[in-house]
Design a protein around this motif. Sequence first.
Motif, PDB file in Angstrom:
ATOM      1  N   ASP A   1       3.203   9.300  -1.313  1.00 40.27           N
ATOM      2  CA  ASP A   1       3.047  10.628  -0.725  1.00 40.27           C
ATOM      3  C   ASP A   1       3.615  11.735  -1.601  1.00 40.27           C
ATOM      4  OD1 ASP A   1       5.743  10.173  -0.355  1.00 40.27           O
ATOM      5  OD2 ASP A   1       5.697  10.283   1.831  1.00 40.27           O
ATOM      6  N   THR A   2       4.273  11.374  -2.707  1.00 42.74           N
ATOM      7  CA  THR A   2       4.766  12.389  -3.650  1.00 42.74           C
ATOM      8  C   THR A   2       3.814  12.569  -4.834  1.00 42.74           C
ATOM      9  OG1 THR A   2       6.075  10.843  -4.996  1.00 42.74           O
ATOM     10  CG2 THR A   2       7.128  11.773  -3.027  1.00 42.74           C
ATOM     11  N   LEU A   3       2.733  11.798  -4.855  1.00 37.74           N
ATOM     12  CA  LEU A   3       1.727  11.895  -5.917  1.00 37.74           C
ATOM     13  C   LEU A   3       0.543  12.695  -5.394  1.00 37.74           C
ATOM     14  CD1 LEU A   3       0.931  10.824  -8.812  1.00 37.74           C
ATOM     15  CD2 LEU A   3      -0.278   8.987  -7.611  1.00 37.74           C
ATOM     16  N   ALA A   4       0.052  13.630  -6.182  1.00 39.00           N
ATOM     17  CA  ALA A   4      -1.041  14.500  -5.755  1.00 39.00           C
ATOM     18  C   ALA A   4      -2.203  13.688  -5.181  1.00 39.00           C
ATOM     19  CB  ALA A   4      -1.522  15.345  -6.927  1.00 39.00           C
ATOM     20  N   ALA A   5      -2.664  14.094  -3.995  1.00 34.78           N
ATOM     21  CA  ALA A   5      -3.741  13.377  -3.305  1.00 34.78           C
ATOM     22  C   ALA A   5      -5.091  13.916  -3.761  1.00 34.78           C
ATOM     23  CB  ALA A   5      -3.584  13.523  -1.790  1.00 34.78           C
ATOM     24  N   GLN A   6      -5.479  13.555  -4.973  1.00 34.58           N
ATOM     25  CA  GLN A   6      -6.782  13.940  -5.492  1.00 34.58           C
ATOM     26  C   GLN A   6      -7.483  12.708  -6.032  1.00 34.58           C
ATOM     27  OE1 GLN A   6      -6.401  16.468  -8.975  1.00 34.58           O
ATOM     28  NE2 GLN A   6      -4.268  15.849  -9.249  1.00 34.58           N
ATOM     29  N   SER A   7      -8.806  12.681  -5.881  1.00 31.84           N
ATOM     30  CA  SER A   7      -9.582  11.505  -6.277  1.00 31.84           C
ATOM     31  C   SER A   7      -9.730  11.478  -7.792  1.00 31.84           C
ATOM     32  CB  SER A   7     -10.949  11.531  -5.592  1.00 31.84           C
ATOM     33  OG  SER A   7     -10.808  11.588  -4.184  1.00 31.84           O
ATOM     34  N   ALA A   8      -8.720  10.967  -8.455  1.00 34.53           N
ATOM     35  CA  ALA A   8      -8.647  11.085  -9.916  1.00 34.53           C
ATOM     36  C   ALA A   8      -8.782   9.768 -10.660  1.00 34.53           C
ATOM     37  CB  ALA A   8      -7.324  11.746 -10.301  1.00 34.53           C
ATOM     38  N   TYR A   9      -8.684   8.628  -9.967  1.00 33.74           N
ATOM     39  CA  TYR A   9      -8.547   7.350 -10.656  1.00 33.74           C
ATOM     40  C   TYR A   9      -9.781   6.473 -10.491  1.00 33.74           C
ATOM     41  CZ  TYR A   9      -3.700   8.794 -11.004  1.00 33.74           C
ATOM     42  OH  TYR A   9      -2.563   9.498 -11.283  1.00 33.74           O
ATOM     43  N   ASP A  10     -10.081   5.725 -11.560  1.00 41.40           N
ATOM     44  CA  ASP A  10     -11.218   4.805 -11.556  1.00 41.40           C
ATOM     45  C   ASP A  10     -10.843   3.434 -11.005  1.00 41.40           C
ATOM     46  OD1 ASP A  10     -13.245   6.453 -13.216  1.00 41.40           O
ATOM     47  OD2 ASP A  10     -11.437   6.471 -14.456  1.00 41.40           O
ATOM     48  N   GLY A  11      -9.555   3.152 -10.959  1.00 41.56           N
ATOM     49  CA  GLY A  11      -9.091   1.863 -10.469  1.00 41.56           C
ATOM     50  C   GLY A  11      -7.615   1.917 -10.131  1.00 41.56           C
ATOM     51  N   ALA A  12      -7.162   0.923  -9.380  1.00 42.80           N
ATOM     52  CA  ALA A  12      -5.750   0.860  -8.999  1.00 42.80           C
ATOM     53  C   ALA A  12      -5.326  -0.594  -8.885  1.00 42.80           C
ATOM     54  CB  ALA A  12      -5.509   1.578  -7.676  1.00 42.80           C
ATOM     55  N   THR A  13      -4.063  -0.834  -9.206  1.00 41.50           N
ATOM     56  CA  THR A  13      -3.441  -2.129  -8.961  1.00 41.50           C
ATOM     57  C   THR A  13      -2.290  -1.939  -7.982  1.00 41.50           C
ATOM     58  OG1 THR A  13      -1.905  -1.911 -10.829  1.00 41.50           O
ATOM     59  CG2 THR A  13      -4.015  -2.991 -11.266  1.00 41.50           C
ATOM     60  N   CYS A  14      -2.067  -2.949  -7.166  1.00 46.46           N
ATOM     61  CA  CYS A  14      -0.977  -2.916  -6.190  1.00 46.46           C
ATOM     62  C   CYS A  14      -0.554  -4.357  -5.949  1.00 46.46           C
ATOM     63  CB  CYS A  14      -1.448  -2.247  -4.897  1.00 46.46           C
ATOM     64  SG  CYS A  14      -0.156  -2.074  -3.656  1.00 46.46           S
ATOM     65  N   PHE A  15       0.479  -4.801  -6.654  1.00 42.40           N
ATOM     66  CA  PHE A  15       0.854  -6.205  -6.644  1.00 42.40           C
ATOM     67  C   PHE A  15       2.204  -6.416  -5.962  1.00 42.40           C
ATOM     68  CE2 PHE A  15      -1.762  -6.695 -10.775  1.00 42.40           C
ATOM     69  CZ  PHE A  15      -2.939  -6.800 -10.025  1.00 42.40           C
ATOM     70  N   LEU A  16       2.175  -7.195  -4.875  1.00 44.89           N
ATOM     71  CA  LEU A  16       3.375  -7.573  -4.128  1.00 44.89           C
ATOM     72  C   LEU A  16       4.139  -6.348  -3.633  1.00 44.89           C
ATOM     73  CD1 LEU A  16       4.594 -10.562  -6.352  1.00 44.89           C
ATOM     74  CD2 LEU A  16       3.117 -10.618  -4.335  1.00 44.89           C
ATOM     75  N   VAL A  17       3.398  -5.409  -3.073  1.00 45.99           N
ATOM     76  CA  VAL A  17       3.982  -4.170  -2.557  1.00 45.99           C
ATOM     77  C   VAL A  17       3.726  -4.014  -1.063  1.00 45.99           C
ATOM     78  CG1 VAL A  17       4.019  -1.649  -2.731  1.00 45.99           C
ATOM     79  CG2 VAL A  17       3.712  -3.031  -4.790  1.00 45.99           C
ATOM     80  N   SER A  18       2.470  -4.097  -0.647  1.00 49.83           N
ATOM     81  CA  SER A  18       2.144  -3.791   0.757  1.00 49.83           C
ATOM     82  C   SER A  18       2.794  -4.762   1.729  1.00 49.83           C
ATOM     83  CB  SER A  18       0.626  -3.766   0.965  1.00 49.83           C
ATOM     84  OG  SER A  18       0.093  -5.022   1.291  1.00 49.83           O
ATOM     85  N   GLN A  19       3.184  -5.932   1.252  1.00 51.22           N
ATOM     86  CA  GLN A  19       3.812  -6.934   2.124  1.00 51.22           C
ATOM     87  C   GLN A  19       5.149  -6.459   2.693  1.00 51.22           C
ATOM     88  OE1 GLN A  19       3.927  -9.967  -0.870  1.00 51.22           O
ATOM     89  NE2 GLN A  19       6.015  -9.483  -1.489  1.00 51.22           N
ATOM     90  N   PHE A  20       5.729  -5.410   2.107  1.00 51.76           N
ATOM     91  CA  PHE A  20       7.003  -4.897   2.612  1.00 51.76           C
ATOM     92  C   PHE A  20       6.820  -3.951   3.800  1.00 51.76           C
ATOM     93  CE2 PHE A  20       8.147  -6.082  -1.784  1.00 51.76           C
ATOM     94  CZ  PHE A  20       9.213  -6.932  -1.504  1.00 51.76           C
ATOM     95  N   PHE A  21       5.582  -3.645   4.147  1.00 49.36           N
ATOM     96  CA  PHE A  21       5.318  -2.859   5.356  1.00 49.36           C
ATOM     97  C   PHE A  21       5.182  -3.821   6.530  1.00 49.36           C
ATOM     98  CE2 PHE A  21       3.975  -0.022   1.990  1.00 49.36           C
ATOM     99  CZ  PHE A  21       4.437   1.217   2.424  1.00 49.36           C
ATOM    100  N   LEU A  22       6.180  -3.852   7.386  1.00 52.99           N
ATOM    101  CA  LEU A  22       6.170  -4.776   8.517  1.00 52.99           C
ATOM    102  C   LEU A  22       5.259  -4.290   9.633  1.00 52.99           C
ATOM    103  CD1 LEU A  22       9.967  -5.700   8.712  1.00 52.99           C
ATOM    104  CD2 LEU A  22       8.147  -6.755   7.340  1.00 52.99           C
ATOM    105  N   ASP A  23       5.065  -2.976   9.723  1.00 52.82           N
ATOM    106  CA  ASP A  23       4.206  -2.387  10.749  1.00 52.82           C
ATOM    107  C   ASP A  23       2.775  -2.290  10.213  1.00 52.82           C
ATOM    108  OD1 ASP A  23       3.934  -0.726  13.341  1.00 52.82           O
ATOM    109  OD2 ASP A  23       3.064   0.568  11.787  1.00 52.82           O
ATOM    110  N   THR A  24       1.818  -2.827  10.957  1.00 52.61           N
ATOM    111  CA  THR A  24       0.436  -2.875  10.492  1.00 52.61           C
ATOM    112  C   THR A  24      -0.145  -1.486  10.276  1.00 52.61           C
ATOM    113  OG1 THR A  24       0.052  -4.993  11.599  1.00 52.61           O
ATOM    114  CG2 THR A  24      -1.890  -3.696  11.047  1.00 52.61           C
TER     115      THR A  24
END
Length: 234
Positions: free
Chosen positions: A105-128
């Motif tokens: 939420d501190t990174l500008a919310a603009q559609s700027a990227y062609d791809g993204a990686t997210c490894f072993l991060v979302s699992q720390f959100f206990l609330d769905t």
Amino acid sequence: MRDEELKTLFDQQAAGYDQQWAGMAPIRQTLYLLLDALFTELPADARILCVGVGTGAEIGYLAERFPAWRFTALDPSGAMLEQCRQRAQRGGFLQRCDFHEGYLDTLAAQSAYDGATCFLVSQFFLDTSARTDFFRQIAQRLKPGALLANADLTCDTRTPAYEVLLRQWMTLMSAAGVQPEMLERARAAYARDVAVLPAQQVAGIIEAAGFSAPVQFFQAGLMGGWGCRRLAEG
């Protein structure tokens, strides 16, 4: 575990993180090999967002494979991000990286990227709902049709299979040289601080955030990986 607690934990582990988990490199390299096949169709000058980048291992791999790609390394841990910066310096791709300390939420919310990686991060959100919002924030920063590669621990913890896989996972980490205190910390975290969900449920959370139905392209022990596209607006 709260955000600040996680940040403090990773700050403390940053300097020795790569050495601590060096024995698990074959699993990581297999994930990257398959990631390569997933991302190979991206533009030659693609911009990639790496969420929760840690020490930047995936950037190191992708930067070597795709010499014109640019990367935004995002992580709330300044110490981890410094390790990532040092990796980029050693690897000769520092000039192709931007470093952003903070949460999405501190990174500008603009559609700027062609791809993204997210490894072993979302699992720390206990609330769905919070986990869905996390992926929605990633989607907001991707171009329509952009690719997301996500990896998390996954299993149906209500089944006997989980105990079998957990035991094998711990044995694997022990054989790879992970210290006993880290093993005990990991076992406790899986029960308390990590949302280990069935693969179908993880895929459903991602899809609900504005992505095409994720396809699972990787599985090694308790770790699964999914690929999908950000849906076109509207």
